[in-house]
Scaffold this motif. Structure first.
Motif, PDB file in Angstrom:
ATOM      1  N   VAL A 199     -30.669  10.490  70.041  1.00 29.78           N
ATOM      2  CA  VAL A 199     -29.599  11.140  70.803  1.00 29.78           C
ATOM      3  C   VAL A 199     -28.380  11.241  69.907  1.00 29.78           C
ATOM      4  N   THR A 200     -27.819  12.420  69.795  1.00 34.19           N
ATOM      5  CA  THR A 200     -26.641  12.620  68.963  1.00 34.19           C
ATOM      6  C   THR A 200     -25.385  12.227  69.731  1.00 34.19           C
ATOM      7  N   ASP A 201     -24.272  12.203  69.030  1.00 38.42           N
ATOM      8  CA  ASP A 201     -22.988  12.000  69.686  1.00 38.42           C
ATOM      9  C   ASP A 201     -22.625  13.233  70.512  1.00 38.42           C
ATOM     10  N   VAL A 202     -21.783  13.026  71.501  1.00 35.14           N
ATOM     11  CA  VAL A 202     -21.296  14.141  72.316  1.00 35.14           C
ATOM     12  C   VAL A 202     -20.215  14.877  71.542  1.00 35.14           C
ATOM     13  N   LYS A 203     -20.411  16.187  71.361  1.00 29.55           N
ATOM     14  CA  LYS A 203     -19.464  17.004  70.610  1.00 29.55           C
ATOM     15  C   LYS A 203     -19.047  18.205  71.451  1.00 29.55           C
ATOM     16  N   PRO A 204     -17.881  18.785  71.184  1.00 30.12           N
ATOM     17  CA  PRO A 204     -17.451  19.976  71.941  1.00 30.12           C
ATOM     18  C   PRO A 204     -18.194  21.231  71.481  1.00 30.12           C
ATOM     19  N   LEU A 205     -18.652  22.015  72.444  1.00 31.43           N
ATOM     20  CA  LEU A 205     -19.318  23.286  72.185  1.00 31.43           C
ATOM     21  C   LEU A 205     -18.474  24.385  72.816  1.00 31.43           C
ATOM     22  N   VAL A 206     -18.095  25.394  72.036  1.00 33.56           N
ATOM     23  CA  VAL A 206     -17.225  26.448  72.531  1.00 33.56           C
ATOM     24  C   VAL A 206     -18.022  27.369  73.440  1.00 33.56           C
ATOM     25  N   SER A 207     -17.443  27.711  74.612  1.00 34.23           N
ATOM     26  CA  SER A 207     -18.092  28.652  75.539  1.00 34.23           C
ATOM     27  C   SER A 207     -17.250  29.922  75.725  1.00 34.23           C
ATOM     28  N   VAL A 208     -15.933  29.823  75.569  1.00 33.13           N
ATOM     29  CA  VAL A 208     -15.055  30.994  75.629  1.00 33.13           C
ATOM     30  C   VAL A 208     -14.039  30.865  74.502  1.00 33.13           C
ATOM     31  N   VAL A 209     -13.943  31.889  73.666  1.00 29.26           N
ATOM     32  CA  VAL A 209     -12.996  31.891  72.549  1.00 29.26           C
ATOM     33  C   VAL A 209     -11.796  32.765  72.927  1.00 29.26           C
ATOM     34  N   ALA A 210     -10.614  32.248  72.717  1.00 35.90           N
ATOM     35  CA  ALA A 210      -9.381  32.979  73.029  1.00 35.90           C
ATOM     36  C   ALA A 210      -8.718  33.445  71.735  1.00 35.90           C
ATOM     37  N   TYR A 211      -8.265  34.700  71.727  1.00 33.23           N
ATOM     38  CA  TYR A 211      -7.539  35.275  70.594  1.00 33.23           C
ATOM     39  C   TYR A 211      -6.164  35.724  71.081  1.00 33.23           C
ATOM     40  N   THR A 212      -5.215  35.729  70.191  1.00 37.16           N
ATOM     41  CA  THR A 212      -3.848  36.170  70.504  1.00 37.16           C
ATOM     42  C   THR A 212      -3.409  37.190  69.480  1.00 37.16           C
ATOM     43  N   ASP A 213      -2.856  38.315  69.983  1.00 38.02           N
ATOM     44  CA  ASP A 213      -2.293  39.310  69.085  1.00 38.02           C
ATOM     45  C   ASP A 213      -0.963  38.777  68.571  1.00 38.02           C
ATOM     46  N   PRO A 214      -0.761  38.682  67.257  1.00 33.56           N
ATOM     47  CA  PRO A 214       0.469  38.075  66.742  1.00 33.56           C
ATOM     48  C   PRO A 214       1.723  38.892  67.033  1.00 33.56           C
ATOM     49  N   GLU A 215       1.601  40.212  67.345  1.00 35.83           N
ATOM     50  CA  GLU A 215       2.780  41.035  67.574  1.00 35.83           C
ATOM     51  C   GLU A 215       3.226  41.014  69.036  1.00 35.83           C
ATOM     52  N   THR A 216       2.277  41.105  69.952  1.00 39.19           N
ATOM     53  CA  THR A 216       2.642  41.261  71.372  1.00 39.19           C
ATOM     54  C   THR A 216       2.301  40.035  72.197  1.00 39.19           C
ATOM     55  N   GLY A 217       1.506  39.104  71.680  1.00 41.05           N
ATOM     56  CA  GLY A 217       1.073  37.957  72.470  1.00 41.05           C
ATOM     57  C   GLY A 217      -0.037  38.287  73.445  1.00 41.05           C
ATOM     58  N   PHE A 218      -0.691  39.449  73.286  1.00 44.45           N
ATOM     59  CA  PHE A 218      -1.772  39.871  74.167  1.00 44.45           C
ATOM     60  C   PHE A 218      -2.992  38.982  73.922  1.00 44.45           C
ATOM     61  N   GLU A 219      -3.663  38.508  75.020  1.00 46.73           N
ATOM     62  CA  GLU A 219      -4.838  37.640  74.867  1.00 46.73           C
ATOM     63  C   GLU A 219      -6.119  38.437  75.022  1.00 46.73           C
TER      64      GLU A 219
END
Length: 781
Positions: A199-219
């Motif tokens: 059994v491995t250690d419990v690690k975080p697995l990404v399910s939703v990735v968030a991006y931000t526009d550096p000019e407008t802050g749009f997600e």
């Protein structure tokens, strides 16, 4: 030929919602919470739970009772065939039916609530700007910057969903053999039983990735459905909705991570075909099902059997081949683990009370250990006390005294030592069975391996680590290499394993009870030799065993007759006779219920209940125990080194541990004098089994070495030095020339040791014996 109808997903989605909304739990007496799954959704809305567990027995019952026009008879069968899709449909139905949180619920906002509110404000502002530019109202479902397919103010469902959907299998779903899980089961809900090896250690697995526009802050949000994903760039469709030329920045805080753990399940030994090795199955645990099993557990896992594509260089080499894994939904322990969470049912408590009313619980439980094996009642009592164990003491300054009772069974071949070990491994929830010749020091303690996913060096626990808080049964203990056997010294007393390998320096817990079985040094026990010569194990190791029991295959007409009757009755009846006296009883007599063996399940439950108690030794018994220990030491001193065993302060601790185990069997938190007397009796019996087997047991002068033993020792030492396995008569005469040995004595020695197969004898032309020593003799290993 008729074909199965294609599933109607819209109908299935509405039926999921109908089930969650209308299923009534008839077993619940509380009318307010009779709608089972709406109550679960209320707990999720109040943020008191993160799991929506759908019991397929409930779904099956609901479908059978449904008499409406839109009933769905094949709903459960389709769910089991296409589980991943129905998992999504149930999650979406739960989103639609999610009630408002209670007034008293925890209203603290998390990061996803803040992001959702911010997204609503941004969408409202974008719609207002577009309305001013176009001169007409804009629908609330999105503007120029809205991401298509998103809901709840522009955030994806996966981001704001704070629960996971798991399916519990139907009761009638039988576990599949690991070799029976085939390609036709891909996407199906399957049930598999096996032993967890890693059994491995419990690690975080990404399910939703968030991006931000550096000019407008749009997600911008990107859902991840596998183990890999491609980040958004300027050429992607999602990126084209943001009319900027700069790369979006990935934001860790706005992304959603879930708990992820990977395990390896090994096939059960009884399911492995002839001549094959056990197979393994990769298991993925996501969300709240993580940390539900440990290495060494015997578990039954229900989950979705899915394919997984190889990535990286492995993917280039694999081509079209894919690996498979099981996405776990429920994990059930095949044996209930002993510990603080151990609880008995009402029927088990009633059975234990009935067992106590019949009397002689201690003797009856002992006779129920391997009842097919004749006799050995004291040995079985020692094994029962070993499984119950004493009380571990941890002092304020960190000093620790173990409570585990270690037992070593030494004896001739054919006295059922291995069968006793196997039976104990079946009784205990955590037990590992291994053999001395097939075990190395690394295999017993820990090995350093490279993780296949992260490529980092990790520790893989060995047999002693897997048996933590359990029993490690080591057969053929005398066949182990001396270097490997020294790895057990620290385990048996300090109950830890210290590792310093490949840059990894750590200490592993091995709170393990050791049950060892060993043969004498020369194959069979030689009464002409002292016990220390026959046992051939270092004193530092022997002193760590609480009980060392010698089992000899002695010839006695009465005992042999009773043993033969027991074996014949066992084969005729197909089950063990109902008591110790049954072998001598008439076959027409009705068995006494108080003599019947306790069922294995009840025996396991009784031991688990006994282990909950923590008995103490009262002050008035300390002088009694101390005087016995001092008397034992004086007896050994008077023996002038001729004693078969020797007593150390560890012997005193062994007496205390056995007394505490006897108090636990009485379900008492206080040790009584009767417990101490029984512990002292077992200790005397174990020592008597050694003392009665030595050369002085029949009045022949104690440690005196007779001529036959002298001749054998000289021949053995010569062969050990010269590595010669053929010894002619002339060489025997040369070796014994200085010891005044006659030809008749040489002939007697040759014939006696040939009878127990320590060598073969030929005759030369003159009729003199020529010895051919066995190459597998432990003395020459």
């Amino acid at each position: 030929m008729a074909t199965a109808a294609m599933p109607n997903h819209s109908k299935a989605a509405s039926y999921c919602e109908k089930f969650l909304k209308n299923f009534v739990d008839e077993s619940n007496d509380n009318d307010k919470e009779s709608i089972k799954y709406m109550a679960q959704l209320q707990q999720i809305a109040n943020r008191n739970s993160k799991v929506l567990r759908i019991d397929l027995d409930d779904v099956d019952f609901f479908v059978e009772q449904d008499q409406s026009e839109d009933r769905y008879p094949s709903f459960v069968a389709e769910l089991e065939r296409n589980t991943r899709t129905f998992q999504r449909l149930f999650a979406e139905a739960a989103d639609r039916l999610m009630p408002a949180p209670d007034a008293l619920a925890n209203s603290k906002m998390d990061v996803f609530d803040i992001l959702s509110e911010h997204r609503k404000i941004m969408d409202t502002h974008a719609r207002a700007v577009e309305a001013r530019e176009t001169g007409q109202a804009v629908a609330a479902k999105g503007g120029k910057g809205a991401v298509p397919g998103t809901v709840r103010g522009g955030c994806p469902d996966m981001l704001l969903r704070r629960f996971d959907v798991y399916f519990a299998p139907r009761t009638k779903m039988a576990p599949l053999p690991m070799r029976g899980v085939r390609a036709s089961h891909l996407g199906h809900l399957v049930r598999v039983r096996g032993v967890v090896t890693h059994v491995t250690d419990v690690k975080p697995l990404v399910s939703v990735v968030a991006y931000t526009d550096p000019e407008t802050g749009f997600e911008v949000y990107q859902e991840v459905t596998g183990r890999t994903f491609k980040p958004l760039d300027n050429d992607s469709k999602e990126r084209s909705k943001v009319n900027r030329k700069m790369q979006p920045v990935m934001e860790t805080r706005g992304s959603k991570f879930v708990k992820f753990q990977e395990a390896r399940l090994q096939e059960l030994a009884e399911e492995v075909p002839e001549g094959a090795t056990p197979r393994t199955l990769s298991v993925h645990l996501v969300g709240e099902v993580t940390r539900s099993m440990k290495p060494g557990d015997d578990v039954t896992i229900t989950g979705i059997f899915l394919p997984e594509q190889y990535t990286g260089f492995r993917g280039m080499r694999a081509g079209l081949l894919m690996s498979t894994y099981l996405e776990a939904h429920t994990v059930t322990q095949s044996k209930r683990q002993y510990g603080a969470a151990f609880e008995l049912s009402e029927s088990e408590l009633a059975a234990i009370e009935g067992l106590g009313e019949q009397g002689d619980v201690y003797g009856r439980l002992a006779r129920s250990i391997a009842p097919e094996i004749f006799g050995m009642e004291d040995v079985k009592k020692a094994l029962l006390l070993m499984m119950v164990g004493g009380q571990t003491r941890v002092f304020p300054d960190g000093l620790k005294l173990r409570g585990d009772v270690h037992v070593c069974l030494m004896g001739d071949p054919g006295v059922a030592k291995s069968q006793l070990l196997k039976y104990v491994s079946r009784i205990m929830p955590r037990a590992v069975y291994t053999t001395g010749k097939g075990s190395s020091g690394v295999g017993l303690t820990a090995a350093v391996l490279r993780n296949q996913v992260t490529k980092e060096l990790v520790l893989e626990g060995g047999a002693l680590v897997l048996a933590d808080k359990g029993v490690c049964c080591i057969d053929e203990f005398d066949k182990m290499e001396e270097g490997d056997r020294t790895a057990i010294h620290e385990v048996m007393e300090q109950q830890t394993v210290s590792i310093a390998k490949a840059g990894i320096t750590t200490t592993l817990n091995t709170r393990t009870t050791i049950l060892a079985a060993a043969n004498p040094a020369y194959g069979r026990y030689d009464r002409r030799r002292s016990p220390s010569e026959n046992i051939n194990l270092p004193a530092a190791l022997l002193s760590r065993f609480d009980i060392l029991w010698l089992l000899l295959d002695e010839s006695s007409k009465d005992n042999d007759t009773r043993l033969a009757n027991h074996i014949v009755r066992l084969h005729l009846m197909g089950r063990p006779p109902a008591g110790a006296a049954a072998a001598a009883a008439d076959a027409n007599n009705a068995p006494n219920p108080a003599e019947a063996a306790v069922p294995l399940k009840l025996l396991r439950a009784y031991i688990g209940q006994a282990r909950q108690y923590e008995p103490d030794v009262p002050v008035q018994l300390t002088e009694y125990i101390a005087s016995f220990y001092a008397e034992l030491r004086q007896m050994e001193k008077a023996a002038l080194g001729a004693a078969a065993t020797y007593t150390t302060p560890r012997t005193l601790l062994s007496i205390l541990r056995l007394s505490q185990a006897l108090a636990k069997l009485r379900f008492s938190n206080l040790v009584e004098q009767s417990d101490v007397d029984e512990a002292l009796r077992l200790m005397r019996q174990s020592k008597a089994s050694l003392e009665s087997s030595g050369p002085g047991a029949h009045g022949d002068g104690g440690a005196y070495e007779d001529h036959i033993s002298l001749i054998y020792r000289l021949i053995r030492e010569y062969s050990n030095r010269s590595k010669e396995l053929e010894v002619p008569y002339a060489k025997i005469q040369e070796l014994t020339a200085r010891h005044n040995v006659s030809r008749d004595q040489i002939e007697e020695c040759v014939e006696e040791y040939a009878r127990i197969a320590l060598w073969n004898v030929d005759r030369d032309q003159a009729g003199n014996p020529v010895l051919h020593l066995q190459i597998n003799d432990a003395a020459f290993a």
